[in-house]
Design a protein around this motif. Structure first.
Motif, PDB file in Angstrom:
ATOM      1  N   SER A 194     -10.214 -20.060 -18.402  1.00  0.00           N
ATOM      2  CA  SER A 194     -11.529 -20.227 -17.782  1.00  0.00           C
ATOM      3  C   SER A 194     -11.479 -20.066 -16.270  1.00  0.00           C
ATOM      4  CB  SER A 194     -12.107 -21.596 -18.139  1.00  0.00           C
ATOM      5  OG  SER A 194     -11.307 -22.640 -17.603  1.00  0.00           O
ATOM      6  N   TRP A 195     -10.313 -20.133 -15.687  1.00  0.00           N
ATOM      7  CA  TRP A 195     -10.199 -19.932 -14.243  1.00  0.00           C
ATOM      8  C   TRP A 195     -10.488 -18.477 -13.855  1.00  0.00           C
ATOM      9  CZ3 TRP A 195     -10.333 -23.532 -10.719  1.00  0.00           C
ATOM     10  CH2 TRP A 195      -9.813 -24.803 -10.968  1.00  0.00           C
ATOM     11  N   HIS A 196     -10.179 -17.549 -14.740  1.00  0.00           N
ATOM     12  CA  HIS A 196     -10.198 -16.137 -14.340  1.00  0.00           C
ATOM     13  C   HIS A 196     -10.551 -15.282 -15.564  1.00  0.00           C
ATOM     14  CE1 HIS A 196      -7.793 -12.585 -12.363  1.00  0.00           C
ATOM     15  NE2 HIS A 196      -9.106 -12.388 -12.346  1.00  0.00           N
ATOM     16  N   VAL A 197     -11.741 -14.714 -15.590  1.00  0.00           N
ATOM     17  CA  VAL A 197     -12.177 -13.820 -16.675  1.00  0.00           C
ATOM     18  C   VAL A 197     -12.195 -12.394 -16.143  1.00  0.00           C
ATOM     19  CG1 VAL A 197     -14.105 -13.151 -18.164  1.00  0.00           C
ATOM     20  CG2 VAL A 197     -13.485 -15.558 -17.928  1.00  0.00           C
ATOM     21  N   LEU A 198     -11.479 -11.519 -16.837  1.00  0.00           N
ATOM     22  CA  LEU A 198     -11.311 -10.139 -16.375  1.00  0.00           C
ATOM     23  C   LEU A 198     -12.105  -9.172 -17.255  1.00  0.00           C
ATOM     24  CD1 LEU A 198      -8.144 -11.572 -16.309  1.00  0.00           C
ATOM     25  CD2 LEU A 198      -7.927  -9.604 -14.799  1.00  0.00           C
ATOM     26  N   GLY A 199     -12.186  -7.925 -16.776  1.00  0.00           N
ATOM     27  CA  GLY A 199     -12.711  -6.834 -17.582  1.00  0.00           C
ATOM     28  C   GLY A 199     -14.131  -6.415 -17.291  1.00  0.00           C
ATOM     29  N   LEU A 200     -14.787  -6.993 -16.274  1.00  0.00           N
ATOM     30  CA  LEU A 200     -16.178  -6.632 -16.023  1.00  0.00           C
ATOM     31  C   LEU A 200     -16.336  -5.226 -15.448  1.00  0.00           C
ATOM     32  CD1 LEU A 200     -16.166  -9.854 -16.118  1.00  0.00           C
ATOM     33  CD2 LEU A 200     -18.293  -9.689 -14.790  1.00  0.00           C
ATOM     34  N   GLY A 201     -15.209  -4.576 -15.139  1.00  0.00           N
ATOM     35  CA  GLY A 201     -15.267  -3.206 -14.641  1.00  0.00           C
ATOM     36  C   GLY A 201     -14.962  -2.165 -15.688  1.00  0.00           C
ATOM     37  N   GLY A 258     -11.099  -2.479 -13.138  1.00  0.00           N
ATOM     38  CA  GLY A 258     -11.495  -1.260 -13.838  1.00  0.00           C
ATOM     39  C   GLY A 258     -12.188  -0.322 -12.872  1.00  0.00           C
ATOM     40  N   ASN A 259     -12.695   0.779 -13.385  1.00  0.00           N
ATOM     41  CA  ASN A 259     -13.303   1.795 -12.533  1.00  0.00           C
ATOM     42  C   ASN A 259     -14.753   1.496 -12.177  1.00  0.00           C
ATOM     43  OD1 ASN A 259     -11.013   3.356 -12.380  1.00  0.00           O
ATOM     44  ND2 ASN A 259     -11.558   4.673 -14.097  1.00  0.00           N
ATOM     45  N   LEU A 285     -20.664   0.371  -7.146  1.00  0.00           N
ATOM     46  CA  LEU A 285     -20.789   1.784  -7.485  1.00  0.00           C
ATOM     47  C   LEU A 285     -21.979   2.005  -8.413  1.00  0.00           C
ATOM     48  CD1 LEU A 285     -17.050   2.666  -8.210  1.00  0.00           C
ATOM     49  CD2 LEU A 285     -18.316   3.060  -6.100  1.00  0.00           C
ATOM     50  N   ASP A 286     -22.458   3.236  -8.412  1.00  0.00           N
ATOM     51  CA  ASP A 286     -23.568   3.574  -9.290  1.00  0.00           C
ATOM     52  C   ASP A 286     -23.151   3.582 -10.756  1.00  0.00           C
ATOM     53  OD1 ASP A 286     -26.344   4.509  -9.593  1.00  0.00           O
ATOM     54  OD2 ASP A 286     -25.425   6.352 -10.325  1.00  0.00           O
ATOM     55  N   ILE A 287     -21.856   3.680 -11.030  1.00  0.00           N
ATOM     56  CA  ILE A 287     -21.376   3.717 -12.415  1.00  0.00           C
ATOM     57  C   ILE A 287     -21.113   2.325 -12.974  1.00  0.00           C
ATOM     58  CG2 ILE A 287     -20.361   5.999 -12.159  1.00  0.00           C
ATOM     59  CD1 ILE A 287     -17.639   4.689 -11.819  1.00  0.00           C
ATOM     60  N   ALA A 288     -21.434   1.292 -12.216  1.00  0.00           N
ATOM     61  CA  ALA A 288     -21.208  -0.076 -12.679  1.00  0.00           C
ATOM     62  C   ALA A 288     -22.066  -0.367 -13.913  1.00  0.00           C
ATOM     63  CB  ALA A 288     -21.526  -1.070 -11.571  1.00  0.00           C
ATOM     64  N   MET A 289     -21.596  -1.303 -14.743  1.00  0.00           N
ATOM     65  CA  MET A 289     -22.347  -1.684 -15.942  1.00  0.00           C
ATOM     66  C   MET A 289     -23.498  -2.609 -15.567  1.00  0.00           C
ATOM     67  SD  MET A 289     -19.425  -2.086 -18.882  1.00  0.00           S
ATOM     68  CE  MET A 289     -18.133  -2.738 -17.845  1.00  0.00           C
ATOM     69  N   ASN A 290     -24.680  -2.258 -16.048  1.00  0.00           N
ATOM     70  CA  ASN A 290     -25.900  -2.958 -15.615  1.00  0.00           C
ATOM     71  C   ASN A 290     -25.889  -4.434 -15.972  1.00  0.00           C
ATOM     72  OD1 ASN A 290     -27.079  -0.654 -14.498  1.00  0.00           O
ATOM     73  ND2 ASN A 290     -27.892   0.005 -16.468  1.00  0.00           N
ATOM     74  N   ILE A 333     -30.959  -4.009   1.549  1.00  0.00           N
ATOM     75  CA  ILE A 333     -30.727  -3.456   0.207  1.00  0.00           C
ATOM     76  C   ILE A 333     -31.836  -3.886  -0.738  1.00  0.00           C
ATOM     77  CG2 ILE A 333     -29.158  -3.462  -1.771  1.00  0.00           C
ATOM     78  CD1 ILE A 333     -26.882  -3.790   0.132  1.00  0.00           C
ATOM     79  N   ALA A 334     -32.457  -2.940  -1.375  1.00  0.00           N
ATOM     80  CA  ALA A 334     -33.453  -3.244  -2.403  1.00  0.00           C
ATOM     81  C   ALA A 334     -32.785  -3.079  -3.754  1.00  0.00           C
ATOM     82  CB  ALA A 334     -34.651  -2.310  -2.294  1.00  0.00           C
ATOM     83  N   LYS A 335     -32.420  -4.197  -4.376  1.00  0.00           N
ATOM     84  CA  LYS A 335     -31.789  -4.181  -5.696  1.00  0.00           C
ATOM     85  C   LYS A 335     -30.555  -3.285  -5.677  1.00  0.00           C
ATOM     86  CE  LYS A 335     -35.864  -5.224  -8.411  1.00  0.00           C
ATOM     87  NZ  LYS A 335     -35.406  -6.536  -8.855  1.00  0.00           N
ATOM     88  N   LEU A 336     -29.524  -3.752  -5.039  1.00  0.00           N
ATOM     89  CA  LEU A 336     -28.297  -2.970  -4.891  1.00  0.00           C
ATOM     90  C   LEU A 336     -27.752  -2.512  -6.233  1.00  0.00           C
ATOM     91  CD1 LEU A 336     -25.899  -1.921  -3.262  1.00  0.00           C
ATOM     92  CD2 LEU A 336     -24.870  -4.175  -3.457  1.00  0.00           C
ATOM     93  N   GLY A 337     -27.785  -3.386  -7.243  1.00  0.00           N
ATOM     94  CA  GLY A 337     -27.212  -3.040  -8.534  1.00  0.00           C
ATOM     95  C   GLY A 337     -27.951  -1.938  -9.249  1.00  0.00           C
TER      96      GLY A 337
END
Length: 612
Positions: free
Chosen positions: A501-508, A528-529, A534-539, A558-562
């Motif tokens: 629970s300290w560290h959850v990976l894989g959001l990239g 991850g990539n 980035l524009d390729i990030a998972m929404n 920034i207007a809604k960076l994601g």
């Protein structure tokens, strides 16, 4: 009397004329008849004087039309059974040619070991060998006398049997061979498509690597604006010297090594906002010389909230990090390694998709390997928390300093499950030294959030261990590249496993992480990539990062960076939002204190507003 005489003379003259004409007519007919007779006799003489045709039994069956016609003419003259023999030969020859054609077709379809090919070859040989049988050869082919009818009947019977077999085989195989041809064409098509797919995958992986590792234009524009601010107002950004808090071991110290201004600001902001006592937190930010000014201006203009302390330095400020001491810097000076990373041949760009990411020079950059020198960079500290720039902190982390590491150097979350993320996936266990020293089934752990006991580090001489193994891997035979494999080796027996629970990976890279696990996590990691900036990030994960972006900073409006795509056009930064009804076009002047804004219209086809 005179008249009578003249009349009789006149009548005698007419009769003589008629008789003379008849004689000429019959003489002509006799002459023509005689000529035709002579021509016939001459032709017949030539034909009869020609030697009879003898088949060449030592080779294949006769195939020339002239020989067949010639022998047929002689057969009419001498023996009618010879005509029958010639017809039988022609039939056998035709079917032998057909059988040989199908045999060649089978070879083309790669059926050399098939039953059909052997049957076709055997049948063709049997038809060809009929003439070689002693009884047939003596009675039918080598005899100058009349053909033996009984032998001819037996020969005809055998030929017809072979012909019948050949026709049956051809009828049976024709449809099968048509299908085989279709199958072969389909295989060729599949192979060609697979080649195109492989090439497309390599090109896609290369494009993805460029998208993931290149600095977005928006971040570049932001850095340039920050540098422009320092150039415009140098007196505001003079160095104030080190603060005593930077070396106070009683405080909570963080190490963040990055060249990404916005990413570092999000890490610091997320830690401070979730800290119970933010004034006790000290952030040590190290960047490269090119981004040093931008990083300093940012934290000067936007100091950390709650009284937290931020120290910004360049990796070049640490003079002990030179090629005589650091193996990575020494290896970067080698011609072979420079060729491996920096050769510009286009054909090498995508030749190895699986190892393509390891050809990124950042894996041997000093900023990336700076984590192995923490005790020397911060000699007065006892513990420090190392954070990557692609993490977001969601809870107070001071509990990490209270964990008893049992004398270990590194506190980290393990990532193995089943057979995945074991040492065997990171190290080359075909190398005898690796095989001797390490267990291939040992569980790997993750960089990104690591609590290091610097006193234990010095006691275990972990930096010396790192140097030893990095020197051995100059030819990249122990592991490919990166910092995790040497970290796994260096801290092989000195790592304590922390609660997941300290560290959850894989959001990239992993879209299947449960929100429950994310909400329980103290730190979430966009490894991850698909980085969140980035524009390729998972929404589904973007808002977890964008909510910590400092939207009030005057250079970042920034207007809604994601949900936005950033482009730099004509020297300015244009923000295109794809899910709002309006957008803003921002133009950055060379030395303006703030950017100008103008509202614009937006539709589904893209930017429709006026350009500045």
């Amino acid at each position: 009397m005179a008249v009578a005489v003249r009349g009789s003379r006149g009548g005698g003259g007419g009769f003589g004329l008629v008789s003379s004409s008849l004689r000429s007519f019959f003489s002509y007919r006799i002459f023509v008849s005689a000529m035709f007779s002579l021509l016939f006799i001459a032709t017949l003489s030539v034909l009869l004087s020609t030697n009879p045709y003898t088949p060449h039994h030592d080779s294949a069956l006769p195939t020339t039309g002239n020989a067949y016609v010639h022998r047929t003419f002689l057969a009419l003259k001498s023996d009618p059974l010879k005509t029958r023999l010639d017809l039988i030969y022609k039939q056998a020859n035709d079917h032998m040619t057909l059988v040989n054609s199908y045999a060649a077709y089978a070879r083309k379809l790669k059926l050399e070991i098939s039953k059909q090919l052997r049957m076709f070859n055997d049948l063709a040989s049997e038809i060809s060998d009929l003439q070689m049988k002693p009884g047939y050869r003596t009675s039918l082919f080598e005899s100058d006398g009349p053909v033996d009818e009984d032998v001819l009947r037996q020969f005809e019977k055998e030929v017809k049997d072979k012909v019948k077999t050949a026709r049956a085989m051809v009828a049976e195989s024709k449809e099968n061979y048509d299908n085989q041809l279709k199958i072969q064409k389909l295989k060729d098509t599949i192979f060609a498509v697979n080649e195109l797919l492989t090439k497309a995958k390599k090109n896609g992986a290369f494009a993805s690597l460029i998208a993931a590792k290149s600095a977005p234009k928006s971040l570049h524009c932001l850095a340039m604006r920050l540098v422009g601010e320092m150039i415009s107002n140098p007196e505001k950004y003079r160095d104030e010297g080190p603060k005593p808090e930077f070396e106070d071991p009683s405080l909570y110290h963080y190490a963040i090594f990055s060249d990404n201004v916005i990413a570092v600001s999000v890490v610091v902001r997320s830690v401070v906002k979730n800290a119970n006592e933010p004034w006790k937190h000290v952030f040590h930010v190290v960047t490269d010389r090119m981004n040093l000014a931008a990083m300093k201006v940012w934290f000067k203009m936007r100091p950390a909230d709650g009284g937290a302390h931020v120290e910004v330095k360049a990796v070049e400020d640490f003079s002990f990090l030179n090629s005589s001491y650091v193996p990575v810097l020494r290896q970067l000076e080698s011609a072979n390694l420079q060729k491996f990373y920096f050769e510009s041949r286009e054909e090498n760009a995508t030749k190895d998709a699986s190892n393509m990411k390891f050809r990124n020079p950042k894996y041997l950059s000093m900023l990336n390997h700076l984590r192995f020198y923490l005790p020397e960079i911060y000699p007065k500290l006892h513990k420090i928390l190392f954070l990557d720039d692609d993490v977001v902190v969601q809870k107070d982390l001071t509990g990490l300093w209270k964990i008893d590491l049992d004398g270990k150097v590194n506190g980290a979350v393990e990532t193995c499950f089943g057979s995945f993320h074991r040492y065997a996936q990171y190290l080359n266990f075909s190398h005898p030294l690796i095989k001797e020293k390490f267990n291939p089934k040992a569980c790997a752990w993750a960089y990104g959030m690591n609590i290091f006991d610097l006193d234990a580090w010095r006691r275990e001489k972990s930096t010396e261990q790192y140097h030893y193994w990095q020197n051995l891997n100059e030819d990249r035979t122990l592991w490919k590249l990166g910092t995790l494999p040497p970290g796994l080796i260096t801290f092989y027996s000195t790592t304590k496993s922390l609660d997941k629970s300290w560290h959850v990976l894989g959001l990239g890279y992993n879209p299947s992480i449960s929100m429950d696990a994310i909400n329980r996590a103290s730190v979430i990691h966009y490894n991850g990539n698909m980085k969140p900036w980035l524009d390729i990030a998972m929404n589904q994960y973007k808002n977890l990062w964008t909510k910590y972006v400092d939207n009030d900073m005057e250079f970042v409006q920034i207007a809604k960076l994601g949900d936005s795509l950033f482009l730099v056009e004509n020297g300015g930064l244009m923000i295109l939002s794809f899910n709002v009804l309006s957008a803003v076009e921002m133009t950055c002047g060379s030395r303006a204190a703030a950017c100008k804004f103008r509202p614009g219209l937006h539709n589904d086809s893209g930017w429709a507003g006026p350009r500045i």
